[in-house]
Design a protein around this motif. Sequence first.
Motif, PDB file in Angstrom:
ATOM      1  N   HIS A  62     106.749  19.037 -14.953  1.00 35.58           N
ATOM      2  CA  HIS A  62     105.672  19.558 -15.786  1.00 35.58           C
ATOM      3  C   HIS A  62     104.362  18.924 -15.379  1.00 35.58           C
ATOM      4  CE1 HIS A  62     108.485  21.429 -18.643  1.00 35.58           C
ATOM      5  NE2 HIS A  62     109.220  20.351 -18.457  1.00 35.58           N
ATOM      6  N   ARG A  63     103.290  19.660 -15.633  1.00 37.82           N
ATOM      7  CA  ARG A  63     101.945  19.148 -15.361  1.00 37.82           C
ATOM      8  C   ARG A  63     101.073  19.335 -16.588  1.00 37.82           C
ATOM      9  NH1 ARG A  63      97.413  22.266 -11.886  1.00 37.82           N
ATOM     10  NH2 ARG A  63      95.674  20.837 -12.252  1.00 37.82           N
ATOM     11  N   VAL A  64     100.410  18.255 -17.002  1.00 35.66           N
ATOM     12  CA  VAL A  64      99.389  18.311 -18.046  1.00 35.66           C
ATOM     13  C   VAL A  64      98.132  17.685 -17.462  1.00 35.66           C
ATOM     14  CG1 VAL A  64      98.660  17.540 -20.321  1.00 35.66           C
ATOM     15  CG2 VAL A  64     101.033  18.216 -19.942  1.00 35.66           C
ATOM     16  N   ASP A  65      97.102  18.493 -17.317  1.00 42.01           N
ATOM     17  CA  ASP A  65      95.871  18.073 -16.639  1.00 42.01           C
ATOM     18  C   ASP A  65      96.228  17.661 -15.205  1.00 42.01           C
ATOM     19  OD1 ASP A  65      94.523  18.586 -19.031  1.00 42.01           O
ATOM     20  OD2 ASP A  65      94.807  16.544 -19.746  1.00 42.01           O
ATOM     21  N   THR A  66      96.020  16.402 -14.841  1.00 41.69           N
ATOM     22  CA  THR A  66      96.340  15.983 -13.467  1.00 41.69           C
ATOM     23  C   THR A  66      97.617  15.160 -13.389  1.00 41.69           C
ATOM     24  OG1 THR A  66      94.995  13.953 -13.643  1.00 41.69           O
ATOM     25  CG2 THR A  66      93.900  15.972 -12.857  1.00 41.69           C
ATOM     26  N   THR A  67      98.285  14.978 -14.505  1.00 37.81           N
ATOM     27  CA  THR A  67      99.506  14.173 -14.530  1.00 37.81           C
ATOM     28  C   THR A  67     100.734  15.069 -14.388  1.00 37.81           C
ATOM     29  OG1 THR A  67      98.498  12.480 -15.927  1.00 37.81           O
ATOM     30  CG2 THR A  67     100.906  12.552 -15.856  1.00 37.81           C
ATOM     31  N   VAL A  68     101.579  14.752 -13.419  1.00 37.43           N
ATOM     32  CA  VAL A  68     102.828  15.487 -13.203  1.00 37.43           C
ATOM     33  C   VAL A  68     103.992  14.549 -13.500  1.00 37.43           C
ATOM     34  CG1 VAL A  68     104.282  16.684 -11.526  1.00 37.43           C
ATOM     35  CG2 VAL A  68     101.795  16.962 -11.445  1.00 37.43           C
ATOM     36  N   THR A  69     104.879  14.985 -14.370  1.00 34.42           N
ATOM     37  CA  THR A  69     106.089  14.226 -14.680  1.00 34.42           C
ATOM     38  C   THR A  69     107.293  15.057 -14.269  1.00 34.42           C
ATOM     39  OG1 THR A  69     106.120  15.119 -16.937  1.00 34.42           O
ATOM     40  CG2 THR A  69     105.035  12.986 -16.604  1.00 34.42           C
ATOM     41  N   ALA A  70     108.351  14.370 -13.830  1.00 30.19           N
ATOM     42  CA  ALA A  70     109.534  15.092 -13.356  1.00 30.19           C
ATOM     43  C   ALA A  70     110.780  14.241 -13.525  1.00 30.19           C
ATOM     44  CB  ALA A  70     109.363  15.488 -11.891  1.00 30.19           C
ATOM     45  N   VAL A  71     111.916  14.915 -13.558  1.00 35.05           N
ATOM     46  CA  VAL A  71     113.227  14.269 -13.502  1.00 35.05           C
ATOM     47  C   VAL A  71     113.840  14.661 -12.166  1.00 35.05           C
ATOM     48  CG1 VAL A  71     115.518  14.106 -14.523  1.00 35.05           C
ATOM     49  CG2 VAL A  71     113.513  14.364 -15.999  1.00 35.05           C
ATOM     50  N   VAL A  72     114.239  13.655 -11.379  1.00 31.55           N
ATOM     51  CA  VAL A  72     114.782  13.899 -10.047  1.00 31.55           C
ATOM     52  C   VAL A  72     116.203  13.365  -9.982  1.00 31.55           C
ATOM     53  CG1 VAL A  72     114.454  13.570  -7.569  1.00 31.55           C
ATOM     54  CG2 VAL A  72     112.461  13.660  -9.085  1.00 31.55           C
ATOM     55  N   ASN A  73     117.104  14.175  -9.473  1.00 29.60           N
ATOM     56  CA  ASN A  73     118.518  13.809  -9.422  1.00 29.60           C
ATOM     57  C   ASN A  73     118.817  13.031  -8.138  1.00 29.60           C
ATOM     58  OD1 ASN A  73     121.165  13.715 -10.282  1.00 29.60           O
ATOM     59  ND2 ASN A  73     121.720  15.642  -9.316  1.00 29.60           N
ATOM     60  N   GLY A  74     119.166  11.759  -8.277  1.00 30.40           N
ATOM     61  CA  GLY A  74     119.585  10.927  -7.155  1.00 30.40           C
ATOM     62  C   GLY A  74     120.968  10.379  -7.442  1.00 30.40           C
ATOM     63  N   ASN A  75     121.134   9.064  -7.323  1.00 26.33           N
ATOM     64  CA  ASN A  75     122.394   8.454  -7.751  1.00 26.33           C
ATOM     65  C   ASN A  75     122.604   8.660  -9.236  1.00 26.33           C
ATOM     66  OD1 ASN A  75     122.944   7.537  -5.153  1.00 26.33           O
ATOM     67  ND2 ASN A  75     121.820   5.624  -5.478  1.00 26.33           N
ATOM     68  N   ARG A  76     121.508   8.758  -9.951  1.00 21.47           N
ATOM     69  CA  ARG A  76     121.485   9.217 -11.339  1.00 21.47           C
ATOM     70  C   ARG A  76     120.173   9.951 -11.507  1.00 21.47           C
ATOM     71  NH1 ARG A  76     117.996   6.325 -14.367  1.00 21.47           N
ATOM     72  NH2 ARG A  76     117.510   4.160 -13.853  1.00 21.47           N
ATOM     73  N   GLN A  77     119.856  10.347 -12.703  1.00 22.18           N
ATOM     74  CA  GLN A  77     118.600  11.037 -12.932  1.00 22.18           C
ATOM     75  C   GLN A  77     117.471  10.021 -13.134  1.00 22.18           C
ATOM     76  OE1 GLN A  77     118.964  13.940 -16.072  1.00 22.18           O
ATOM     77  NE2 GLN A  77     120.559  15.078 -15.003  1.00 22.18           N
ATOM     78  N   TYR A  78     116.399  10.189 -12.348  1.00 25.55           N
ATOM     79  CA  TYR A  78     115.277   9.262 -12.410  1.00 25.55           C
ATOM     80  C   TYR A  78     114.025   9.978 -12.901  1.00 25.55           C
ATOM     81  CZ  TYR A  78     118.233   6.262  -9.531  1.00 25.55           C
ATOM     82  OH  TYR A  78     119.273   5.493  -9.053  1.00 25.55           O
ATOM     83  N   ASP A  79     113.239   9.268 -13.690  1.00 27.95           N
ATOM     84  CA  ASP A  79     111.953   9.776 -14.153  1.00 27.95           C
ATOM     85  C   ASP A  79     110.875   9.375 -13.152  1.00 27.95           C
ATOM     86  OD1 ASP A  79     112.868  10.907 -16.584  1.00 27.95           O
ATOM     87  OD2 ASP A  79     112.952   8.905 -17.467  1.00 27.95           O
TER      88      ASP A  79
END
Length: 273
Positions: free
Chosen positions: A33-50
Amino acid sequence: MDVTEGTVRKICTDAVFERGERYLAEDRILDIHRVDTTVTAVVNGNRQYDARVDLAADGFDPWCDCPYDGPGACKHVVSVLLRCVDDCLPDEGDRLDAALEAADADDLRDFLREALATDVALRERFFARFGESPTRSVHELRDAIDRQFEETNPDYFVVFEPIDFSEWFDLAGEYRDQGRYASAAAVYRALIESLDGNMERVDGTYDHFSQAFKRALDGYVDCVTAEDIDVDEAADAVAFLRDRAVSGTPLLSEHFERAATKLEETLTERREH
């Protein structure tokens, strides 16, 4: 800052860039997701990382809660940035603004109060923004940070993964934005004390904790310097750093000594002028 493959390469190693490309190709970004210039995400690696980036910041101000402690950004952050190269995502800021405009004032107040009642970190930032005195002392703040070390790996003394200290840096930043440097210095000092006291527990992610320590130490010195303090308060601040240089973690002693010298010289220079 423009998001291009070139600018992303500048914040990571070649190997990490390739892994980030692979993560993007493998659709490992589960939520973004993006709000203004900040992008946050959940990425799947060995576990889910923020992961989080600021598209407007120099170097994108990357953050991720994965255990990566190498140079530059991690593959999770790189995959998120590469996702933004060709498609910078719809900005949900306008939707947020519209919802705020449409909200009934009393309903909005009730919603905010409920959120503040249950979220300590948000409540502290609210008090910082709207002029309330700090609700916790340095000792209480340090206890809260210490608990993060305890809760990260409760079955072992050693901490193997990074800890997210962003709520504390955000709180200190809020105080600094309001010109309340003594309150910000208290938060930085709590971080310094906790990180110094727990550094012997860290294994495998030393760079992450070392960078957080240096950031807190720099913030403390800056805020003490910015605050209009008397001679005794200045002496106490310098003494705190020099005491830590002797009694704290040996690996951090040089950082404490340099910070004490810098603070002492700056305060002396300021008094002389």
